[in-house]
Design a protein around this motif. Structure first.
Motif, mmCIF file in Angstrom:
data_model
loop_
_atom_site.group_PDB
_atom_site.id
_atom_site.type_symbol
_atom_site.label_atom_id
_atom_site.label_comp_id
_atom_site.label_asym_id
_atom_site.label_seq_id
_atom_site.Cartn_x
_atom_site.Cartn_y
_atom_site.Cartn_z
ATOM 1 N N PRO A 104 10.805 -80.862 -1.879
ATOM 2 C CA PRO A 104 10.918 -79.616 -1.107
ATOM 3 C C PRO A 104 9.574 -79.212 -0.517
ATOM 4 N N GLU A 105 9.633 -78.539 0.627
ATOM 5 C CA GLU A 105 8.420 -78.108 1.304
ATOM 6 C C GLU A 105 7.584 -77.190 0.424
ATOM 7 N N CYS A 106 8.250 -76.465 -0.481
ATOM 8 C CA CYS A 106 7.534 -75.485 -1.295
ATOM 9 C C CYS A 106 6.961 -76.074 -2.581
ATOM 10 N N THR A 107 7.076 -77.390 -2.777
ATOM 11 C CA THR A 107 6.454 -77.996 -3.954
ATOM 12 C C THR A 107 4.942 -77.849 -3.852
ATOM 13 N N ASP A 108 4.335 -77.304 -4.889
ATOM 14 C CA ASP A 108 2.902 -77.048 -4.894
ATOM 15 C C ASP A 108 2.348 -77.428 -6.258
ATOM 16 N N SER A 109 1.507 -78.441 -6.280
ATOM 17 C CA SER A 109 0.918 -78.886 -7.560
ATOM 18 C C SER A 109 -0.363 -78.151 -7.887
ATOM 19 N N GLN A 110 -0.795 -77.232 -6.989
ATOM 20 C CA GLN A 110 -1.993 -76.408 -7.208
ATOM 21 C C GLN A 110 -3.218 -77.257 -7.541
#
Length: 638
Positions: free
Chosen positions: A390-396
């Motif tokens: 998903p576009e909102c995947t964020d591993s920071q």
């Protein structure tokens, strides 16, 4: 002490008769395994349950008991506290993990025996706790890892704590082990099964392997008039086997102490009995345990080849290499993986899945078919699936790990191929929307969500405007909510026009006496984004306070009057008294001499007092309907 846990127990003579007749009806071997559990219901009532597993292939139907006897004993001295007859309440088959892998020589019934019992705090209060046992003979004569299995018996056993501790009720339901296996294992192939349990009290559970209990029943006496107290004899392992080597292999049978997962790669075929103990802890102290005996059949299985998988990205023509490559997922870039998978075996049904390893949110999804048959008539040799993040995947900034798994439908357990994908993902940037209002500015510097206080005179109309804008063009919505009250119930009117990149709203209110509260009315105004990965909502808190229509002046009552007829300061008046406001109204004034004698009183706030005809110091008391009081003194000079 009443040691009878349940009325209507068969008499001792009747049980003895059953015991004498039992060999005639139970000569065939039949026991597969089982376990006890004790669940709290309500008050001092508990449900005692025995799950007994019966060999439906080799067992004699005449050995299928309609009831069994349980005994309850104290752990510290083995004193018997009662006998409980457990009636048969359920008779079903144990299901295979994969029904297509069913083996005709394995068919197991689950027999459930249940009785409600009462555990009185006045009786079951020994700090050492108690145990329950059920004894029955005999085991399957085909068992490969114990001596004389056809004469080996079984004792089902659990321990539970006292129902009172430190003068207070101590409620505990024992662990319930997950469903038993009806699967078989293959020689020289890894076998695994979840034998873990759950606990309704949230207690900690630990697992270990134990030698199964034998007990005191025999071929001649498969049931006894009543259960014997501990200790119970153990089954006898064949030479070279033992508690830590119940099913030989590489590795031999093991159980994970934390999860209860069984693992074995058996080296020999046969039918193997094994024992597992689940120990229950609360606040670091053991409070009980339950044991399960069961058996596992090991066969020589047809060869089942491992499926094969290849993962590719659009950024590279080469296959993804675990441990070397790390994907970088950036806004606007391709976020999908192409997966090719196959199996050397004909007619294999393959299924793709993914499992996050070190993260949980925004897991990728398969956007195309992720299962199918290979190497069958009309079927391809290789299947393809697409897995997209998903576009909102964020591993920071961290490296996230995802296992991509393909599994076949081979027996007894599917074979798998796993590719562990490492990736770093970032979200699209998002600037916060801007919220502007006609409310007074917040305090500077503002604390987080510090409310601004607005004082609204009673009977007047207050109105305000709000506007939201967003440079990213996200959909915006303005809302208002009373904190602990309904806006409409207070006649507060909020109307919003929401849209993309822009939102406008109006607020209006005309307070009445019904809206007067000690702390005012707190309203939360919110500008919310919809659509972005991480909304950056904006809020304003406003505390509305209802105040009198007239602004009060400082209350400074006179302290000297001169009633000499010169029309100057002849009488005592108090024009600066706090104004009347809703329920906060002037109630009256009283004037006293220094000795406490009342010389004047009036219910009118326009009172006029010209002295008591004598000079001196006098004391006044002004009261209001809300309980407020004003005290002071005045000197009369003649």
């Amino acid at each position: 002490m009443n040691r009878l846990l349940h009325a209507l127990l068969p008499t001792w003579r009747f049980l003895l008769l059953l015991a004498l007749l039992a060999p005639l009806a139970a000569s065939a071997t039949h026991l597969v395994g089982g376990e006890l559990d004790l669940q709290h219901r309500i008050g001092n009532t508990y449900t005692l349950r025995l799950n007994l597993y019966f060999d439906d292939v080799h067992g004699d139907p005449g050995a299928l008991d309609q009831e069994l006897m349980a005994g309850i004993f104290a752990k510290n001295n083995n004193q018997r506290f009662g006998n409980v007859v457990l009636p048969l309440t359920s008779n079903t088959f144990v299901d295979y993990t994969d029904p297509d892998c069913a083996v005709g020589s394995l068919r197991t019934r689950k027999l459930v025996y249940i009785r409600d019992i009462v555990l009185s705090p006045g009786v079951y209060n020994s700090p050492a706790g108690y145990y329950v046992a059920v004894e029955r003979c005999c085991r399957n004569d085909e068992i490969s890892n114990i001596v004389a299995p056809e004469a080996a018996a079984q004792t089902f056993y659990l321990e539970f704590p006292a129902v009172v501790r430190n003068g207070a009720a101590f409620i505990d339901s024992t662990p319930r082990i997950f469903p038993p296996l009806s699967d078989y294992a293959c020689k020289n192939e890894l076998f695994y099964y979840d034998f873990g349990g759950d606990d309704s009290d949230g207690d900690s559970l630990a697992y270990d392997m134990v030698t199964p209990l034998n007990g005191n029943t025999s071929v001649a006496f498969p049931v006894l008039p009543q259960v014997s107290p501990a200790p119970y004899s153990l089954i006898t392992w064949k030479p070279g086997l033992g508690t830590d080597n119940q099913i030989p292999g590489t590795p031999p049978l093991r159980i994970d102490a934390r999860t209860g997962r069984l693992t074995v790669q058996p080296a020999d075929t046969g039918l193997f009995v094994f024992g597992v103990r689940c120990t229950e802890y609360r606040n670091g102290q053991k409070i009980g345990e339950t044991r399960r005996d069961f058996q596992l059949k090991v066969l020589i299985c047809p060869t089942n080849s491992t499926p094969q998988m290849e993962v590719r990205t659009s950024a590279s023509p080469a296959a993804y290499l675990p441990g070397r490559d790390t994907l970088r997922l950036v806004p606007g870039g391709n976020r999908c993986l192409t997966i090719r998978f196959t199996d050397p075996d004909p007619n294999s049904v393959l299924t793709m899945s993914s499992r996050p390893v070190n993260f949980s949110a925004n897991a990728p999804l398969f956007t195309t078919t992720r299962s199918g048959t290979v190497r069958a008539a009309g079927a391809p040799d290789t299947l393809t699936a697409t897995l997209c993040f998903p576009e909102c995947t964020d591993s920071q900034g961290k490296v996230f790990l995802l296992d991509v798994i393909v599994a076949d439908n081979g027996c007894s357990l599917p074979r798998r191929d796993t590719v562990r994908v490492a990736f770093i993902a970032t979200q699209p940037p998002n600037a916060p929307p801007l919220l502007t209002t006609s409310f007074p500015a917040a305090p500077v510097p503002p604390a987080p969500l510090t409310p601004v206080v607005i004082r609204v005179p009673i009977g007047t109309r207050y109105s305000a405007t709000l506007a939201g804008t967003d440079a990213d063009g996200h959909a915006l919505a303005l809302t208002a909510a009373g904190q602990g009250f309904d806006l409409a119930a207070r006649r507060m009117v909020f109307a919003a026009q929401n849209g993309t990149g822009q939102a406008d709203a109006t607020f209006a209110w005309e307070p009445t006496c019904d809206d007067v509260t000690a702390d005012g009315l707190l309203v939360r105004f919110r500008l919310a984004e919809t659509g972005p990965c991480t909304p950056r909502n904006q809020e304003r808190l406003v505390r509305f306070q209802v105040v009198p229509l007239e602004e009060p002046v400082a209350f400074r009552p006179p302290n000297v009057i001169t009633p000499n007829g010169d029309t100057k300061n002849d009488v005592l008046t108090m024009p600066d008294l706090p104004v009347d406001f809703c329920d906060q109204r002037f109630a009256g004034i009283q004037i006293f001499t220094r000795w406490g004698q009342r010389v004047y009183q009036s219910p009118e706030r326009t009172f006029r007092w010209g002295g008591a005809g004598a000079g001196g110091v006098y004391y006044y008391l002004v009261t209001y309907t809300d309980g407020r009081k004003f005290k002071g003194w005045v000197e009369v000079i003649q």
